[in-house]
Design an enzyme around this catalytic site. Sequence first.
Site, PDB file in Angstrom:
ATOM      1  N   SER A  14       0.840  -1.189   0.000  1.00  0.00           N
ATOM      2  CA  SER A  14       0.000   0.000   0.000  1.00  0.00           C
ATOM      3  C   SER A  14       0.879   1.244   0.000  1.00  0.00           C
ATOM      4  O   SER A  14       2.064   1.204   0.338  1.00  0.00           O
ATOM      5  CB  SER A  14      -0.903   0.005   1.241  1.00  0.00           C
ATOM      6  OG  SER A  14      -0.109   0.002   2.415  1.00  0.00           O
ATOM      7  N   ASP A  44       5.467 -10.564   3.434  1.00  0.00           N
ATOM      8  CA  ASP A  44       4.929 -10.354   4.776  1.00  0.00           C
ATOM      9  C   ASP A  44       3.442 -10.667   4.687  1.00  0.00           C
ATOM     10  O   ASP A  44       2.674  -9.868   4.162  1.00  0.00           O
ATOM     11  CB  ASP A  44       5.155  -8.900   5.213  1.00  0.00           C
ATOM     12  CG  ASP A  44       4.682  -8.651   6.639  1.00  0.00           C
ATOM     13  OD1 ASP A  44       4.235  -9.608   7.302  1.00  0.00           O
ATOM     14  OD2 ASP A  44       4.742  -7.494   7.087  1.00  0.00           O
ATOM     15  N   THR A  79       7.799 -13.202   6.603  1.00  0.00           N
ATOM     16  CA  THR A  79       7.931 -12.549   7.909  1.00  0.00           C
ATOM     17  C   THR A  79       6.576 -12.442   8.600  1.00  0.00           C
ATOM     18  O   THR A  79       6.085 -11.337   8.855  1.00  0.00           O
ATOM     19  CB  THR A  79       8.546 -11.146   7.746  1.00  0.00           C
ATOM     20  OG1 THR A  79       7.724 -10.366   6.841  1.00  0.00           O
ATOM     21  CG2 THR A  79       9.961 -11.224   7.197  1.00  0.00           C
ATOM     22  N   ASN A  81       3.777 -12.665  11.740  1.00  0.00           N
ATOM     23  CA  ASN A  81       3.753 -12.640  13.198  1.00  0.00           C
ATOM     24  C   ASN A  81       3.298 -14.012  13.687  1.00  0.00           C
ATOM     25  O   ASN A  81       3.042 -14.925  12.877  1.00  0.00           O
ATOM     26  CB  ASN A  81       2.863 -11.507  13.725  1.00  0.00           C
ATOM     27  CG  ASN A  81       1.420 -11.612  13.245  1.00  0.00           C
ATOM     28  OD1 ASN A  81       0.862 -12.706  13.100  1.00  0.00           O
ATOM     29  ND2 ASN A  81       0.779 -10.472  13.004  1.00  0.00           N
ATOM     30  N   GLN A  82       3.184 -14.192  14.988  1.00  0.00           N
ATOM     31  CA  GLN A  82       2.850 -15.518  15.518  1.00  0.00           C
ATOM     32  C   GLN A  82       1.507 -16.017  14.998  1.00  0.00           C
ATOM     33  O   GLN A  82       1.388 -17.165  14.562  1.00  0.00           O
ATOM     34  CB  GLN A  82       2.828 -15.498  17.048  1.00  0.00           C
ATOM     35  CG  GLN A  82       2.409 -16.837  17.649  1.00  0.00           C
ATOM     36  CD  GLN A  82       2.488 -16.880  19.155  1.00  0.00           C
ATOM     37  OE1 GLN A  82       3.114 -16.021  19.768  1.00  0.00           O
ATOM     38  NE2 GLN A  82       1.856 -17.866  19.765  1.00  0.00           N
ATOM     39  N   THR A 117       8.138 -12.521  13.369  1.00  0.00           N
ATOM     40  CA  THR A 117       8.589 -11.209  13.826  1.00  0.00           C
ATOM     41  C   THR A 117       8.229 -10.902  15.270  1.00  0.00           C
ATOM     42  O   THR A 117       8.922 -10.129  15.932  1.00  0.00           O
ATOM     43  CB  THR A 117       8.017 -10.106  12.926  1.00  0.00           C
ATOM     44  OG1 THR A 117       6.574 -10.212  12.915  1.00  0.00           O
ATOM     45  CG2 THR A 117       8.538 -10.259  11.492  1.00  0.00           C
ATOM     46  N   SER A 118       7.149 -11.458  15.757  1.00  0.00           N
ATOM     47  CA  SER A 118       6.765 -11.230  17.155  1.00  0.00           C
ATOM     48  C   SER A 118       5.957 -12.414  17.645  1.00  0.00           C
ATOM     49  O   SER A 118       5.196 -13.020  16.894  1.00  0.00           O
ATOM     50  CB  SER A 118       5.947  -9.935  17.304  1.00  0.00           C
ATOM     51  OG  SER A 118       4.746 -10.012  16.546  1.00  0.00           O
ATOM     52  N   ASP A 166       6.406  -3.363   7.888  1.00  0.00           N
ATOM     53  CA  ASP A 166       6.887  -3.067   6.538  1.00  0.00           C
ATOM     54  C   ASP A 166       8.370  -2.719   6.560  1.00  0.00           C
ATOM     55  O   ASP A 166       9.142  -3.136   5.700  1.00  0.00           O
ATOM     56  CB  ASP A 166       6.089  -1.891   5.949  1.00  0.00           C
ATOM     57  CG  ASP A 166       4.593  -2.107   6.056  1.00  0.00           C
ATOM     58  OD1 ASP A 166       4.116  -3.148   5.584  1.00  0.00           O
ATOM     59  OD2 ASP A 166       3.904  -1.240   6.621  1.00  0.00           O
TER      60      ASP A 166
END
Length: 243
Positions: A14, A44, A79, A81-82, A117-118, A166
């Site tokens: 975006s 991502d 990438t 997240n959980q 990533t987290s 990003d």
Amino acid sequence: MLPEPECRVLSIQSHVVRGFVGNKSAAFPLTIAYGSFIFLAVCDPVMGDKRNGDGYMYVPENLLPVYKEKVVPLADIITPNQYEAEILAGKKMNTEKEAIEVMDVLHAMGPDTVVITSSDLPSALGDGYLVTLGSQRKVIAGGSRVTERIRIEIPKVDAVFVGTGDLFAAMLLAWTHQHPNNLKIACEKTVSALQHIVTRTICCAKAMAGPDKKPSPAQLELRVIQSKQQIENPEIIIHATSI
């Protein structure tokens, strides 16, 4: 002396007029990254997240099979997240062992590099840290195939930012290109640079907000341009451990 090869990156995200999210967050660090890029495909898989312990999707659920069957298999690096890793793999990860199993499922779908990533996995450093996990399949001398796995404990920040995901993906692309067979260093430089940017952003936002006032979302826009030096040559302040 031969001219430096031209750098080409196709970034499909975006675009916003103000602030740093999507391509506005990714374009600057990729522009100042040195060297040429081979066509590494980074994805991502932005689909959802966890809130108060519960996962939720903020895109239509019919996009999940599109990611699983068409997008992720084409990627070299992903990438999630959980929550995104769990729904892609169809497995929960409540322990480090389960997280490794999830990353192996994602490897089997195609990507050689997986960075969660987290996560809300417990940190040995306490509740003030979140855990990032990474896994990279690679071929070493002699043709043997090995998997490097790393874990990073990152200090939590009491603020809400947009565009960090990003920015993370863009910098990971740049540093993976610089260190294609060293996930540990690539992730350390990526996370450290992001931490520098976040720290600068908070300091500036608090100064703008004034004493005892909570910064607004506009004041918390990432200070990406101001952090050019830290993006190009980040001091490693957050270290990864091998698992």
